[in-house]
Design an enzyme around this catalytic site. Structure first.
Site, PDB file in Angstrom:
ATOM      1  N   SER A 179     -65.417  57.966  35.409  1.00 26.21           N
ATOM      2  CA  SER A 179     -65.433  59.057  36.274  1.00 26.21           C
ATOM      3  C   SER A 179     -66.635  59.141  37.147  1.00 26.21           C
ATOM      4  O   SER A 179     -67.619  59.811  36.654  1.00 26.21           O
ATOM      5  CB  SER A 179     -65.202  60.457  35.400  1.00 26.21           C
ATOM      6  OG  SER A 179     -66.394  60.647  34.498  1.00 26.21           O
ATOM      7  N   LYS A 195     -72.987  52.444  27.638  1.00 21.15           N
ATOM      8  CA  LYS A 195     -72.527  51.775  28.845  1.00 21.15           C
ATOM      9  C   LYS A 195     -73.549  51.835  30.111  1.00 21.15           C
ATOM     10  O   LYS A 195     -73.502  50.860  30.951  1.00 21.15           O
ATOM     11  CB  LYS A 195     -71.237  52.067  29.366  1.00 21.15           C
ATOM     12  CG  LYS A 195     -71.181  53.777  29.552  1.00 21.15           C
ATOM     13  CD  LYS A 195     -71.445  54.025  30.860  1.00 21.15           C
ATOM     14  CE  LYS A 195     -71.410  55.498  31.089  1.00 21.15           C
ATOM     15  NZ  LYS A 195     -71.931  55.978  32.423  1.00 21.15           N
TER      16      LYS A 195
END
EC number: 1.1.1.94
Length: 338
Positions: free
Chosen positions: A141, A194
């Site tokens: 996102s 990540k």
């Protein structure tokens, strides 16, 4: 779902974008922050130009410097503050809350001092009788895309599936969709770790390497994220989902990603302090690199990409030499995640 009152703590890019999602769904949204000029701008000009230069917010989205006012009579509280201040803000919330609320967070990081996940911090600091099981809102996102109502799919994770379903209903609409998950450890570690791999992918770009190298660091990065997550108790399948490979793709390939941009600047030889100053936003992957490296050392988990980035940032190693050094590591099977 009936109209809900939601306090969003942190009017940064993601907090602002999520406030618009909730407002579009007909909910009463209150942003809380601690920068007077920003709060005044949101309330009077209905903009947040530090993050979105061309976006005008709905007049129903309000902001306040008063945490008590933000929390008054709300149904849910969403933490979107930097990792390093999550515990402090949680303590402030706990001192004010006088009724039970659904507690959510949409930040991605690990506390530097304790190595704890953010849901654990919220559980420790907010008494159980004032909160639900914490719900983690995470996934691929970019705020820059969500704010213009581009299609976005993410995850709501909680040990209590009913709490996750509540958040799923709270946010989901025609452009923003949530899937539920009960693997909180997996979703949180995927979201935090990540960012490290995104720094690495950006560094490869800054060094001039092509798509082959970037694809390699992303996929092998997923392998080492999974190794550490499984060691901490996560379900390996979570890393194949939105909060895992999905978030890794969006963060590790896009100029919208502050972690990718920071890595690219490092690859070009820029100094970290200059990068952080010029970006004007928190680069969670920098601090998370140190935390993940320390956890991996403690648990004996093989994380070569994280180690290479750690040595470049914290030990002054040449980033190109660190990355190339991985090419001579011991041969391994591709599917080792344990």
């Amino acid at each position: 779902m009936t109209k809900q009152k939601v306090a969003i703590l942190g009017p940064g890019s993601w907090g602002t974008a999520l406030s618009q999602v909730l407002n579009d769904n007909g909910h009463d949204v209150r942003l809380w922050g601690n920068i007077p000029d920003q709060i005044e701008e949101i309330n009077t000009k209905h903009t947040n130009r530090h993050y979105f230069k061309d976006i005008v917010l709905d007049k129903n989205i309000t902001a306040t410097l008063d945490l008590g006012q933000a929390l008054s009579d709300v149904d849910a509280v969403l933490f979107v503050v930097p990792t390093k201040v999550t515990r402090l803000v949680a303590r402030q919330v706990a001192a004010i809350l006088d009724h039970k609320v659904v507690v959510m967070h949409a930040s991605k990081g690990l506390e530097p001092e304790t190595h704890e996940r953010l849901s654990t911090i919220l559980e420790e600091e907010i008494p159980a009788h004032f909160r639900s099981e914490v719900v983690v809102v995470s996934g691929p996102s970019h705020a820059e895309e969500t704010i213009v109502r581009d299609i976005t799919l993410i995850t709501a994770a909680s040990k209590d599936i009913e709490a996750a379903k509540y958040v799923q209903s709270l946010f989901s609409n025609h452009y923003f969709r949530l899937y539920t998950n009960t693997d909180v450890i997996g979703v949180e570690t995927a979201g935090a770790l990540k960012n490290i791999i995104a720094v690495g992918a950006g560094a490869l770009h800054g060094l001039g390497y092509g798509d082959n190298a970037k694809a390699a660091v992303i996929t092998r990065g997923l392998a080492e994220i999974t190794r550490l997550g499984v060691k901490l108790g996560a379900d390996p399948l979570t890393y194949s989902g939105l909060s895992g490979v999905g978030d890794l793709i969006v963060t590790g390939t896009s100029v919208h990603s502050r972690n990718w941009r920071a890595g690219a600047a490092l690859g070009r030889g820029e100094k970290l302090e200059d990068i952080e100053h010029n970006m004007g936003m928190v680069i969670e992957g920098i601090a998370t690199t140190k935390v993940a490296y320390e956890i991996a050392q403690d648990l004996g988990v093989y994380m070569p990409i994280t180690t290479a980035i750690y040595k470049s940032i914290y030990e002054g190693a040449d980033i190109k030499e660190s990355i190339l050094g991985m090419m001579s590591n011991e041969f391994r099977s591709e599917n080792e995640w344990h």
